[in-house]
Design a protein around this motif. Structure first.
Motif: not given
Length: 312
Positions: A101-127
């Protein structure tokens, strides 16, 4: 119990956890989390609710644990995540499904917490945005995500976001009784919190307001209509705006809060007295609970509303 049965019994908790839908690690807070992306996306498609995805280090550093304790365990945040969103927790320090999942969304490993908001198509609703680590900031982004998704935004969530906004300003208004002051001023749209207090030998109400929703002249005019602006005290920079009114105007100096027993007096003796309320909620409930309780309800979560009705 024979050894084979014992071994199976010991395996069951870990098997359940690996496919589970909840997590109560300190870093994850009190939210009941889903752990499978595809399941969350399917739920989003079915319900129309956005996915609230927390990418978190578990076990994590002191900052990660603090975020879990203070933000993801905040009662209003927890209820909003669980009722208005599809909660999804992704570990950013685990192999297997989480890493995929990290790789799919380009999230770094061992990172501080990040909250993202996705729609049903796994797209970011806001940046995507880094370093949003306080309850007000998370609430503000929740409001933005729901708005962008064209979903209803609970009034209590808007209040929580507003309470922590750096744009808030304050004014102190004098009146004959600060119990009345808190009630009447709390009803004004754009007023976020009130506090009963004393200043310049008078009973006063300290108001924190959002200048994007109400200007200082508008606030004073609204307060005058309900006889809660016998005198007005503001920050020195706000004096020019305040002096357009025909009132005694001065700078805030020597203000002191009234005792706790004198605060939010309209709530005292009602069923709402038993609720644990955030400052913004307490302000709005105090404003309406005795005269028009229906107007107080939108500022409460669904569980608080149920508790209120049960105690009525």
């Amino acid at each position: 119990m024979n050894s084979a049965v014992l071994a199976l019994a010991l395996m069951l908790p870990s098997l359940s956890f690996s496919a589970g839908t909840t997590e109560h690690a300190e870093e994850a807070g009190a939210v009941h989390w889903g752990r499978i992306l595809d399941t969350a996306l399917a739920s989003s498609a079915q319900t129309g609710k956005p996915v609230f995805a927390l990418f978190q280090e578990i076990p994590g550093c002191a900052g990660c644990r603090q975020f879990g304790r203070e933000v993801m365990s905040h009662p209003l945040i927890v209820e909003a995540v669980e009722t208005e969103f599809i909660p999804l927790l992704i570990h950013n320090n685990k192999p297997g499904r989480d890493t995929e999942v990290l790789q799919r969304f380009g999230e770094p490993a061992w990172n501080y917490q990040v909250v993202r908001f996705f729609n049903a198509q796994a797209q970011d609703i806001i940046s995507r945005k880094d370093q949003v680590w306080d309850a007000g900031g998370i609430a503000e982004r929740m409001v933005a995500a729901l708005t962008e998704a064209k979903r209803p935004v609970p009034a209590y969530l808007k209040l929580l976001a507003a309470e922590h906004s750096p744009r808030l300003k304050q004014a102190v208004l004098a009146m004959y009784c600060f119990w009345t002051g808190e009630m009447e001023l709390g009803r004004i749209d754009g007023v976020i919190t009130t506090e009963a207090g004393f200043m310049d030998g008078k009973e006063v109400t300290l108001v924190r307001y959002d200048p994007q929703l109400i200007s200082l002249p508008q606030l004073i005019a609204a307060a005058e209509k309900v006889e809660c602006a016998h005198a007005v005290y503001v920050a020195a920079a706000e004096l020019p705006a305040a002096r357009t009114m025909k009132l005694k105007v001065g700078t805030i100096s020597g203000y002191r809060a009234a005792p706790k027993s004198e605060q939010k007096k309209q709530i005292s003796g009602t069923a709402a007295e038993k609720l644990t309320l955030d400052p913004g909620q307490a302000t709005k409930v105090n404003a309406w609970i005795r005269t028009d309780p229906a107007k107080a309800l939108p500022f409460l979560t669904k569980s608080q509303q149920a508790q209120l009705k049960g105690g009525a």
